[in-house]
Design a protein around this motif. Structure first.
Motif, PDB file in Angstrom:
ATOM      1  N   UNK A  29      36.508 -72.182  14.184  1.00 21.96           N
ATOM      2  CA  UNK A  29      36.130 -72.098  12.773  1.00 21.96           C
ATOM      3  C   UNK A  29      34.653 -72.429  12.589  1.00 21.96           C
ATOM      4  N   UNK A  30      34.218 -73.492  13.216  1.00 21.95           N
ATOM      5  CA  UNK A  30      32.829 -73.926  13.044  1.00 21.95           C
ATOM      6  C   UNK A  30      31.853 -72.934  13.682  1.00 21.95           C
ATOM      7  N   UNK A  31      32.094 -72.560  14.940  1.00 19.97           N
ATOM      8  CA  UNK A  31      31.100 -71.769  15.665  1.00 19.97           C
ATOM      9  C   UNK A  31      31.226 -70.264  15.465  1.00 19.97           C
ATOM     10  N   UNK A  32      32.353 -69.782  14.966  1.00 22.69           N
ATOM     11  CA  UNK A  32      32.489 -68.347  14.750  1.00 22.69           C
ATOM     12  C   UNK A  32      32.518 -67.967  13.281  1.00 22.69           C
ATOM     13  N   UNK A  33      32.565 -68.944  12.382  1.00 21.33           N
ATOM     14  CA  UNK A  33      32.573 -68.614  10.962  1.00 21.33           C
ATOM     15  C   UNK A  33      31.515 -69.374  10.173  1.00 21.33           C
ATOM     16  N   UNK A  34      31.551 -70.681  10.212  1.00 22.86           N
ATOM     17  CA  UNK A  34      30.675 -71.486   9.358  1.00 22.86           C
ATOM     18  C   UNK A  34      29.209 -71.330   9.750  1.00 22.86           C
ATOM     19  N   UNK A  35      28.894 -71.471  11.024  1.00 22.66           N
ATOM     20  CA  UNK A  35      27.492 -71.356  11.454  1.00 22.66           C
ATOM     21  C   UNK A  35      26.948 -69.938  11.233  1.00 22.66           C
ATOM     22  N   UNK A  36      27.666 -68.857  11.600  1.00 23.44           N
ATOM     23  CA  UNK A  36      27.139 -67.517  11.299  1.00 23.44           C
ATOM     24  C   UNK A  36      26.947 -67.254   9.805  1.00 23.44           C
ATOM     25  N   UNK A  37      27.858 -67.738   8.983  1.00 21.15           N
ATOM     26  CA  UNK A  37      27.705 -67.546   7.532  1.00 21.15           C
ATOM     27  C   UNK A  37      26.479 -68.303   7.039  1.00 21.15           C
ATOM     28  N   UNK A  38      26.262 -69.502   7.536  1.00 20.70           N
ATOM     29  CA  UNK A  38      25.087 -70.279   7.149  1.00 20.70           C
ATOM     30  C   UNK A  38      23.803 -69.555   7.552  1.00 20.70           C
ATOM     31  N   UNK A  39      23.771 -69.043   8.789  1.00 15.76           N
ATOM     32  CA  UNK A  39      22.573 -68.336   9.256  1.00 15.76           C
ATOM     33  C   UNK A  39      22.324 -67.074   8.448  1.00 15.76           C
ATOM     34  N   UNK A  40      23.376 -66.331   8.154  1.00 12.89           N
ATOM     35  CA  UNK A  40      23.221 -65.095   7.384  1.00 12.89           C
ATOM     36  C   UNK A  40      22.730 -65.392   5.970  1.00 12.89           C
TER      37      UNK A  40
END
Length: 93
Positions: A29-40
């Motif tokens: 959840x953290x590395x495949x969803x939250x971090x990419x959404x934050x970067x985008x």
């Protein structure tokens, strides 16, 4: 006694496996969803800011007097130069 001990150990193994599974799901959840959404979202915010800055610059350029843009533009002739190039002609009848 052995049966009770085996049940207790097997329950601990299932509990451990369940906790490891939850930890794995949290990792995904953290590395495949939250971090990419934050970067985008961060990248989109930067691009929007750049676009707004370009729009402000274009508006600032358009607000300058038209004559200043015409006279100062490279490769363009002033209205005075246009009169020198004009050749008068007479209409034949």
């Amino acid at each position: 006694m052995f049966l009770v001990l085996n049940i207790f150990v097997s329950m601990n193994i299932f509990k451990l496996l369940f906790q490891l599974f939850l930890l794995y799901m949290l990792y995904k959840l953290v590395f495949e969803f939250i971090i990419p959404v934050y970067r985008a979202s961060k990248r989109m915010k930067q691009e929007v800011n750049q676009m707004q800055q370009k729009m402000r610059e274009q508006q600032r350029r358009q607000q300058q007097p038209a004559e200043d843009n015409y006279v100062n533009a490279p490769g363009k002739h002033s209205p005075r130069d246009a009169n020198k190039d004009y050749i008068e002609f007479e209409e034949l009848q």
